[in-house]
Design a protein around this motif. Sequence first.
Motif, PDB file in Angstrom:
ATOM      1  N   ALA A  36       0.812  -1.224   0.000  1.00  0.00           N
ATOM      2  CA  ALA A  36       0.000   0.000   0.000  1.00  0.00           C
ATOM      3  C   ALA A  36       0.843   1.270   0.000  1.00  0.00           C
ATOM      4  CB  ALA A  36      -1.000  -0.006   1.150  1.00  0.00           C
ATOM      5  N   ILE A  37       1.916   1.286  -0.795  1.00  0.00           N
ATOM      6  CA  ILE A  37       2.550   2.565  -1.108  1.00  0.00           C
ATOM      7  C   ILE A  37       1.527   3.442  -1.829  1.00  0.00           C
ATOM      8  CG2 ILE A  37       4.194   3.619  -2.714  1.00  0.00           C
ATOM      9  CD1 ILE A  37       6.273   1.716  -1.808  1.00  0.00           C
ATOM     10  N   HIS A  38       0.692   2.805  -2.650  1.00  0.00           N
ATOM     11  CA  HIS A  38      -0.502   3.459  -3.207  1.00  0.00           C
ATOM     12  C   HIS A  38      -1.670   3.079  -2.299  1.00  0.00           C
ATOM     13  CE1 HIS A  38       1.875   3.213  -7.157  1.00  0.00           C
ATOM     14  NE2 HIS A  38       1.925   4.459  -6.715  1.00  0.00           N
ATOM     15  N   GLY A  39      -2.323   4.082  -1.718  1.00  0.00           N
ATOM     16  CA  GLY A  39      -3.263   3.833  -0.639  1.00  0.00           C
ATOM     17  C   GLY A  39      -4.483   3.013  -0.995  1.00  0.00           C
ATOM     18  N   ASP A  40      -4.849   2.950  -2.285  1.00  0.00           N
ATOM     19  CA  ASP A  40      -6.024   2.167  -2.680  1.00  0.00           C
ATOM     20  C   ASP A  40      -5.664   0.752  -3.128  1.00  0.00           C
ATOM     21  OD1 ASP A  40      -4.750   2.980  -4.999  1.00  0.00           O
ATOM     22  OD2 ASP A  40      -6.579   3.601  -6.040  1.00  0.00           O
ATOM     23  N   GLU A  41      -4.379   0.417  -3.135  1.00  0.00           N
ATOM     24  CA  GLU A  41      -3.941  -0.923  -3.534  1.00  0.00           C
ATOM     25  C   GLU A  41      -3.836  -1.778  -2.279  1.00  0.00           C
ATOM     26  OE1 GLU A  41      -0.502  -0.749  -6.071  1.00  0.00           O
ATOM     27  OE2 GLU A  41      -1.417   0.744  -7.386  1.00  0.00           O
ATOM     28  N   ILE A  42      -4.995  -2.253  -1.802  1.00  0.00           N
ATOM     29  CA  ILE A  42      -5.075  -2.807  -0.452  1.00  0.00           C
ATOM     30  C   ILE A  42      -4.826  -4.307  -0.369  1.00  0.00           C
ATOM     31  CG2 ILE A  42      -6.652  -0.970   0.228  1.00  0.00           C
ATOM     32  CD1 ILE A  42      -8.936  -3.020   0.131  1.00  0.00           C
ATOM     33  N   ASN A  43      -4.810  -5.026  -1.500  1.00  0.00           N
ATOM     34  CA  ASN A  43      -4.664  -6.474  -1.408  1.00  0.00           C
ATOM     35  C   ASN A  43      -3.319  -6.878  -0.789  1.00  0.00           C
ATOM     36  OD1 ASN A  43      -6.303  -8.911  -3.398  1.00  0.00           O
ATOM     37  ND2 ASN A  43      -4.797  -9.372  -1.821  1.00  0.00           N
ATOM     38  N   GLY A  44      -2.299  -6.053  -1.023  1.00  0.00           N
ATOM     39  CA  GLY A  44      -1.003  -6.331  -0.408  1.00  0.00           C
ATOM     40  C   GLY A  44      -1.050  -6.296   1.105  1.00  0.00           C
ATOM     41  N   ALA A  45      -1.928  -5.447   1.676  1.00  0.00           N
ATOM     42  CA  ALA A  45      -2.067  -5.391   3.129  1.00  0.00           C
ATOM     43  C   ALA A  45      -2.569  -6.728   3.673  1.00  0.00           C
ATOM     44  CB  ALA A  45      -3.029  -4.267   3.519  1.00  0.00           C
ATOM     45  N   ASP A  46      -3.444  -7.381   2.922  1.00  0.00           N
ATOM     46  CA  ASP A  46      -3.938  -8.692   3.336  1.00  0.00           C
ATOM     47  C   ASP A  46      -2.825  -9.740   3.261  1.00  0.00           C
ATOM     48  OD1 ASP A  46      -6.101 -10.442   4.163  1.00  0.00           O
ATOM     49  OD2 ASP A  46      -6.007 -11.306   2.150  1.00  0.00           O
ATOM     50  N   ILE A  47      -1.966  -9.641   2.256  1.00  0.00           N
ATOM     51  CA  ILE A  47      -0.840 -10.569   2.134  1.00  0.00           C
ATOM     52  C   ILE A  47       0.106 -10.403   3.326  1.00  0.00           C
ATOM     53  CG2 ILE A  47       1.205 -11.164   0.772  1.00  0.00           C
ATOM     54  CD1 ILE A  47      -0.386 -10.275  -1.722  1.00  0.00           C
ATOM     55  N   VAL A  48       0.421  -9.158   3.675  1.00  0.00           N
ATOM     56  CA  VAL A  48       1.321  -8.904   4.810  1.00  0.00           C
ATOM     57  C   VAL A  48       0.684  -9.371   6.112  1.00  0.00           C
ATOM     58  CG1 VAL A  48       2.586  -7.158   6.108  1.00  0.00           C
ATOM     59  CG2 VAL A  48       2.456  -6.991   3.625  1.00  0.00           C
ATOM     60  N   ARG A  49      -0.622  -9.154   6.272  1.00  0.00           N
ATOM     61  CA  ARG A  49      -1.321  -9.628   7.470  1.00  0.00           C
ATOM     62  C   ARG A  49      -1.179 -11.134   7.619  1.00  0.00           C
ATOM     63  NH1 ARG A  49      -5.833 -12.305   8.319  1.00  0.00           N
ATOM     64  NH2 ARG A  49      -6.430 -12.242   6.117  1.00  0.00           N
ATOM     65  N   ARG A  50      -1.398 -11.858   6.539  1.00  0.00           N
ATOM     66  CA  ARG A  50      -1.261 -13.317   6.574  1.00  0.00           C
ATOM     67  C   ARG A  50       0.182 -13.718   6.878  1.00  0.00           C
ATOM     68  NH1 ARG A  50      -5.497 -16.112   3.287  1.00  0.00           N
ATOM     69  NH2 ARG A  50      -7.044 -14.558   2.679  1.00  0.00           N
ATOM     70  N   LEU A  51       1.125 -12.979   6.314  1.00  0.00           N
ATOM     71  CA  LEU A  51       2.540 -13.270   6.521  1.00  0.00           C
ATOM     72  C   LEU A  51       2.917 -13.124   7.994  1.00  0.00           C
ATOM     73  CD1 LEU A  51       5.344 -13.811   5.144  1.00  0.00           C
ATOM     74  CD2 LEU A  51       5.590 -11.318   5.022  1.00  0.00           C
ATOM     75  N   ILE A  52       2.444 -12.049   8.628  1.00  0.00           N
ATOM     76  CA  ILE A  52       2.761 -11.803  10.033  1.00  0.00           C
ATOM     77  C   ILE A  52       2.280 -12.962  10.907  1.00  0.00           C
ATOM     78  CG2 ILE A  52       2.207 -10.333  12.011  1.00  0.00           C
ATOM     79  CD1 ILE A  52       2.171  -7.954  10.011  1.00  0.00           C
ATOM     80  N   PHE A  53       1.098 -13.492  10.613  1.00  0.00           N
ATOM     81  CA  PHE A  53       0.563 -14.578  11.422  1.00  0.00           C
ATOM     82  C   PHE A  53       1.192 -15.929  11.097  1.00  0.00           C
ATOM     83  CE2 PHE A  53      -2.750 -11.482  12.280  1.00  0.00           C
ATOM     84  CZ  PHE A  53      -2.998 -11.722  13.622  1.00  0.00           C
ATOM     85  N   ASP A  54       1.777 -16.065   9.898  1.00  0.00           N
ATOM     86  CA  ASP A  54       2.393 -17.336   9.503  1.00  0.00           C
ATOM     87  C   ASP A  54       3.840 -17.473   9.978  1.00  0.00           C
ATOM     88  OD1 ASP A  54       0.099 -18.157   8.273  1.00  0.00           O
ATOM     89  OD2 ASP A  54       1.054 -18.659   6.357  1.00  0.00           O
ATOM     90  N   VAL A  55       4.553 -16.360  10.064  1.00  0.00           N
ATOM     91  CA  VAL A  55       5.989 -16.409  10.370  1.00  0.00           C
ATOM     92  C   VAL A  55       6.207 -16.301  11.877  1.00  0.00           C
ATOM     93  CG1 VAL A  55       8.203 -15.253  10.090  1.00  0.00           C
ATOM     94  CG2 VAL A  55       6.669 -15.515   8.124  1.00  0.00           C
ATOM     95  N   ASP A  56       6.877 -17.297  12.424  1.00  0.00           N
ATOM     96  CA  ASP A  56       7.179 -17.372  13.853  1.00  0.00           C
ATOM     97  C   ASP A  56       8.673 -17.127  14.048  1.00  0.00           C
ATOM     98  OD1 ASP A  56       7.591 -18.034  16.496  1.00  0.00           O
ATOM     99  OD2 ASP A  56       6.722 -20.042  16.363  1.00  0.00           O
ATOM    100  N   HIS A  57       9.021 -16.233  14.987  1.00  0.00           N
ATOM    101  CA  HIS A  57      10.439 -15.930  15.188  1.00  0.00           C
ATOM    102  C   HIS A  57      11.238 -17.132  15.680  1.00  0.00           C
ATOM    103  CE1 HIS A  57       8.740 -14.451  19.206  1.00  0.00           C
ATOM    104  NE2 HIS A  57       9.498 -15.483  19.542  1.00  0.00           N
ATOM    105  N   GLU A  58      10.551 -18.162  16.196  1.00  0.00           N
ATOM    106  CA  GLU A  58      11.273 -19.368  16.631  1.00  0.00           C
ATOM    107  C   GLU A  58      11.779 -20.175  15.438  1.00  0.00           C
ATOM    108  OE1 GLU A  58      12.186 -20.031  19.601  1.00  0.00           O
ATOM    109  OE2 GLU A  58      11.050 -18.466  20.632  1.00  0.00           O
ATOM    110  N   LYS A  59      11.152 -20.012  14.285  1.00  0.00           N
ATOM    111  CA  LYS A  59      11.556 -20.760  13.093  1.00  0.00           C
ATOM    112  C   LYS A  59      12.342 -19.908  12.093  1.00  0.00           C
ATOM    113  CE  LYS A  59       7.495 -23.806  13.251  1.00  0.00           C
ATOM    114  NZ  LYS A  59       6.295 -24.260  12.486  1.00  0.00           N
TER     115      LYS A  59
END
Length: 337
Positions: free
Chosen positions: A57-80
């Motif tokens: 979302a460098i372009h504020g209306d291009e929001i699908n990337g925000a959903d990708i990052v949200r999923r990424l944050i919940f998938d990636v664990d600092h232990e791994k």
Amino acid sequence: MTSNGLPLIISGIKVGSGETREIYLKVSESFLSGAIQIPITVIRGRGDGPTAFVLAAIHGDEINGADIVRRLIFDVDHEKLSGTLIAIPVVNIPGFLTQSRYLPYHRDLNRFFPGNRNGNNAERIAARLFHEVILKCDFGIDLHTAAYGRLNLPHVRGDMAQPRVRKLARAFGATVLINQRGVGGSLRREATDAGVPTILFEAGETGKFSQRVSLAGLRGVLNVLSAMGMWPMHERTKPPFQVIVRSSEWIRAEKGGMLDLDVKPGDLIYEGDLIGSVLNPFGRTVTQIRSPKTGIVIGVTTAPITIPGTGIVNVARLKKTLALVERSIKRDKKKRG
């Protein structure tokens, strides 16, 4: 390469090994004197490894990337994780809040990197992000969708003349890789020129979440992290083909009217193919639209009406790789029966 014995510092906040921290990076102020802050999640593994940014979302209306990052944050664990992942779901906060591509004063943030601390509003935001995040990374991924009124095939763009960029792009797993350095002032170009190889993922359309696009983007980002030794190797679905193309070009309307388009992103079209028609309000055909080139469709307009000069279909031209794509499409048709 991150040395996990030393803390990573963003906006004055230290993140040590084996930690996940949420940080708000102040980049500007609103018309009401309140702080405009970019939310950042820093995931730091216990083992050494690269530092990577993934932002949207460098372009504020291009929001699908925000959903990708949200999923990424919940998938990636600092232990791994080995190394450090800096995840930013929304960069352009003012544009996101108003669902606009732009910052105030109609400035496109993706034309002002690496920025200027004493410049205009866009230059100041760009400089803050560039120095606090980008320059502390070893590589990065910038997530985008098509511009308003268009729909894009999932594909990757980057300066393929740079071996490190090409490695990231191939690892992502998209079928089409477009060899574009990027315009001056764009994040991917300026970051790469500053020694932080960066690729751009384009997919979908503005103002919408698409589960298909989100899953493709998440899978691609994890593919890159695995290829760079940051994330455990996982089962990768190889694309049916992968081609590097030098450029893409828009086929444009020559007449005004109502558009009846017969192609979609991912279609292979040949020079001379009928790809659509322009109709008048009475339903009569004003003109037929034929492709002036052979290639794969990577983007189409979603607007139902057109005037002369309107971009209708974005085509990545295929020459040496045409036979590879044709064989792949034939195999795919056989599998489907």
